[in-house]
Scaffold this active site. Structure first.
Site, PDB file in Angstrom:
ATOM      1  N   SER A  41       0.935  -1.113   0.548  1.00 17.80           N
ATOM      2  CA  SER A  41       0.109  -0.272  -0.239  1.00 17.80           C
ATOM      3  C   SER A  41       1.408   1.117  -0.103  1.00 17.80           C
ATOM      4  O   SER A  41       1.951   1.521   0.208  1.00 17.80           O
ATOM      5  CB  SER A  41      -1.058   0.438   1.075  1.00 17.80           C
TER       6      SER A  41
ATOM      7  N   TYR B  25      -2.213   0.018  10.222  1.00 18.43           N
ATOM      8  CA  TYR B  25      -2.419  -0.848   9.015  1.00 18.43           C
ATOM      9  C   TYR B  25      -0.527  -0.431   8.083  1.00 18.43           C
ATOM     10  O   TYR B  25      -0.185  -1.893   7.684  1.00 18.43           O
ATOM     11  CB  TYR B  25      -3.331  -0.536   8.274  1.00 18.43           C
TER      12      TYR B  25
END
Ligand code: NAP
Length: 252
Positions: A146, A160
């Site tokens: 990501s 995350y």
């Protein structure tokens, strides 16, 4: 004619995983569609691929559970009877926006179990089957990281972002570890992509609200990420390993 090469795509019942499964099938790959809960969605995707003349199977399994990952690979071995060529480590989760100061142990455990341990378990089983040093025929692993790994996701989900940072380091290290065993390992780093993941984190309008931060001034689609994954999966990227492809409209 040789049978189509097999790709396992984790978390393929929806979003980026489902888009990758559709594109892979359209380009001649046999696709194992992993899902955790949404069996109906996975079965519908498999049916869609089969109706279009492709090869596909649905495989249930929580990637964050070692025994379930092992069982999932064994089910694929039995079903296909030929080795896996590609793993796309796509399954991933976010959580509600939170400051680090307020994160519970349960939240942190889930974040790292699914996103990090899940990627490791699936990669480990893939390497055991693909490595030419273990009698395999080589292969390729594509990790879905990501842009958050670079940006840090402050005030939303630093946990995350840190988990995706671990996926990046695994990509680099594993790529070098197995490069001489016929296996390439690369990652894509999507930015703001229109999928249900944002609603699952309690921010259904996240892409619209943040798209002004994107140099291209828009969110991306799952299909746009799938195109990058397909290139990294395929022999077209045969001299590319330990690499990272940003699919973020310039926001990274
Ligand atoms: P999504 O729409 O929320 O889909 C998530 C998928 O992962 C679903 O198929 C879900 O299966 C599966 N899944 C969740 N937990 C799992 C588990 N423990 N074991 C197996 N499967 C599991 O997500 P997405 O947006 O497509 O995201 C895919 C990947 O891209 C993730 O790694 C995510 O971190 C990454 N990413 C997304 C964006 C974005 O903006 N969308 C940006 C950067 C990176 P069920 O349907 O069965 O629950």
């Amino acid at each position: 004619m040789s049978p189509p090469p097999i790709v396992l795509i984790t978390g393929a019942s929806r979003g980026i995983g489902a888009a990758t499964a559709r594109l892979a099938a359209a380009r001649g790959w046999a696709v194992a569609v992993n899902y955790q809960q949404r069996r109906d969605a996975a079965d519908a995707l498999v049916h869609e691929i089969q109706c279009a003349g492709g090869e596909a199977m649905a495989v249930q399994g929580d990637v964050g559970d070692e025994a379930q990952v092992v069982a999932m690979y064994e089910a694929m071995d039995r079903h296909w009877g030929r080795p896996l060529a590609v793993l796309v480590n796509n399954a991933g989760v976010v959580d509600r926006p939170s400051q680090v100061a307020d994160m519970s142990a349960a939240r942190l455990e889930r974040m790292f179990r699914v996103n990090v341990l899940g990627s490791f378990y699936c990669a480990r089983e893939a390497v055991r089957r693909m490595s030419t040093a273990r009698g395999g025929q080589g292969g390729s692993i594509v990790n879905v990281s990501s842009a958050a790994a670079l940006l840090g996701a402050a005030h939303q989900y630093v946990d995350y972002a840190a988990a995706k940072g671990a996926v990046d380091v695994m990509t680099r290290g594993l790529a070098k570890e197995v490069a001489a065993e016929g296996i390439r390992v690369n990652a894509v780093r999507p930015g703001l992509i229109e999928t249900e993941i944002h609603a699952s984190g309690g921010l259904p309008d996240r892409v619209r609200e943040l798209q002004h931060q994107v140099p291209m001034q828009r969110g991306g689609s799952a299909d746009e990420v799938a195109e990058a994954i397909l290139w990294l999966m395929s022999p077209a990227s045969s001299y590319t390993t330990a690499s990272f492809t940003e699919v973020s409209g310039g926001r990274h």
